[in-house]
Design a protein around this motif. Structure first.
Motif, PDB file in Angstrom:
ATOM      1  N   GLN A 185      20.016  40.889  86.031  1.00 52.49           N
ATOM      2  CA  GLN A 185      19.306  41.895  85.236  1.00 52.49           C
ATOM      3  C   GLN A 185      17.801  41.614  85.265  1.00 52.49           C
ATOM      4  O   GLN A 185      16.991  42.526  85.408  1.00 52.49           O
TER       5      GLN A 185
ATOM      6  N   LYS B  66      16.229  40.007  87.574  1.00 57.52           N
ATOM      7  CA  LYS B  66      15.790  40.305  88.938  1.00 57.52           C
ATOM      8  C   LYS B  66      15.452  41.789  89.071  1.00 57.52           C
ATOM      9  O   LYS B  66      14.430  42.155  89.661  1.00 57.52           O
ATOM     10  N   LYS B  67      16.293  42.668  88.509  1.00 51.98           N
ATOM     11  CA  LYS B  67      16.028  44.107  88.538  1.00 51.98           C
ATOM     12  C   LYS B  67      14.744  44.442  87.780  1.00 51.98           C
ATOM     13  O   LYS B  67      13.942  45.263  88.242  1.00 51.98           O
ATOM     14  N   GLN B  68      14.544  43.806  86.635  1.00 57.22           N
ATOM     15  CA  GLN B  68      13.313  44.041  85.867  1.00 57.22           C
ATOM     16  C   GLN B  68      12.086  43.621  86.671  1.00 57.22           C
ATOM     17  O   GLN B  68      11.065  44.318  86.675  1.00 57.22           O
ATOM     18  N   TYR B  69      12.181  42.485  87.341  1.00 58.78           N
ATOM     19  CA  TYR B  69      11.073  42.010  88.159  1.00 58.78           C
ATOM     20  C   TYR B  69      10.790  42.976  89.315  1.00 58.78           C
ATOM     21  O   TYR B  69       9.633  43.218  89.662  1.00 58.78           O
ATOM     22  N   GLN B  70      11.842  43.515  89.905  1.00 64.03           N
ATOM     23  CA  GLN B  70      11.652  44.471  90.999  1.00 64.03           C
ATOM     24  C   GLN B  70      10.907  45.715  90.508  1.00 64.03           C
ATOM     25  O   GLN B  70      10.033  46.229  91.202  1.00 64.03           O
ATOM     26  N   LEU B  71      11.248  46.175  89.313  1.00 64.84           N
ATOM     27  CA  LEU B  71      10.582  47.355  88.750  1.00 64.84           C
ATOM     28  C   LEU B  71       9.117  47.081  88.424  1.00 64.84           C
ATOM     29  O   LEU B  71       8.253  47.919  88.650  1.00 64.84           O
ATOM     30  N   SER B  72       8.830  45.903  87.878  1.00 69.37           N
ATOM     31  CA  SER B  72       7.451  45.567  87.498  1.00 69.37           C
ATOM     32  C   SER B  72       6.581  45.235  88.705  1.00 69.37           C
ATOM     33  O   SER B  72       5.366  45.300  88.632  1.00 69.37           O
ATOM     34  N   GLN B  73       7.210  44.824  89.804  1.00 66.56           N
ATOM     35  CA  GLN B  73       6.538  44.434  91.045  1.00 66.56           C
ATOM     36  C   GLN B  73       5.530  43.299  90.843  1.00 66.56           C
ATOM     37  O   GLN B  73       4.521  43.220  91.538  1.00 66.56           O
TER      38      GLN B  73
ATOM     39  N   ARG C 212       9.443  38.192  92.166  1.00 65.68           N
ATOM     40  CA  ARG C 212      10.731  38.333  92.841  1.00 65.68           C
ATOM     41  C   ARG C 212      11.559  37.155  92.364  1.00 65.68           C
ATOM     42  O   ARG C 212      11.064  36.026  92.304  1.00 65.68           O
TER      43      ARG C 212
END
Length: 200
Positions: A66, A68-75, A78
């Motif tokens: 979860q 990891k997904k948040q980090y992907q969205l915030s850019q 990783r």
């Protein structure tokens, strides 16, 4: 369908704090930290119990994916999740690593969909967990036996069946009791070959 949402907010908050201090860690360190911080339900898990161990593992991995997904969205970051380490890296570090090794960080993780499906947390029974643990230990011990047998034949860990057969024949010729060799050395070579025959 049951979800893990009621646990996620405090877990994700604590994981974020932990990753700021320890961008390179492992699952065991994270679970111990969550237990020490008394984050629910980690403070109730007894890691000596197989069901609790599974629940702690699954919930930790679920929360990491979860995050990891948040980090992907915030850019901004990783999150790299593997069996031996969890690493938070900045997007700038990702770009630098991608340039030096283009496929290392871009690969998809086949376990992500498993851990993001909370059904596994609720539906996996103790007998299934015991079976998974038994299978793991059998594979682990088999790998130890294989490595020991390869050492007897003085072969590298990446040796294939053809290399094993060639080396075995060389050693049998050298150590056969009928040719002046030792019974003990010959038997050790035979046992190693038996183990390796099962491995290949």
């Amino acid at each position: 369908m049951q979800t893990l949402n009621r646990y996620l907010t405090p877990i994700l908050h604590e994981l974020e704090r932990f990753m700021q201090c320890y961008p390179l860690s492992n699952e065991h360190q994270i679970i111990k930290h969550l237990q020490t911080q008394k984050i629910s339900p980690f403070e109730t898990f007894s890691l000596a119990d197989s069901k609790d161990l599974f629940n702690a593992h699954f919930l930790c991995m679920h929360a990491l994916y979860q995050l990891k997904k948040q980090y992907q969205l915030s850019q901004k970051y990783r999150l790299v999740i593997s069996a031996i380490q969890i690493q938070r890296i900045t997007i700038n570090e990702v770009k630098a690593l991608s340039e030096s090794s283009p496929t290392s960080l871009d690969s998809t993780d086949p376990l992500e969909s498993y851990y993001l499906n909370s059904k596994h947390y609720f539906d996996t029974q103790k007998a299934q967990i015991e079976g998974m643990l038994t299978s793991f230990w059998q594979k682990y011990l088999a790998q130890d036996e294989k490595n020991a047998a390869l050492a007897v034949l003085n072969l590298p860990a990446n040796a294939d069946a053809k290399m094993v057969k060639t080396r075995y024949l060389q050693l049998v010729q050298k150590h056969h009791p009928d040719k002046g060799g030792s019974n003990q050395a010959f038997n050790k070579i035979q046992q190693a070959k038996t183990v390796l025959d099962k491995a290949f």
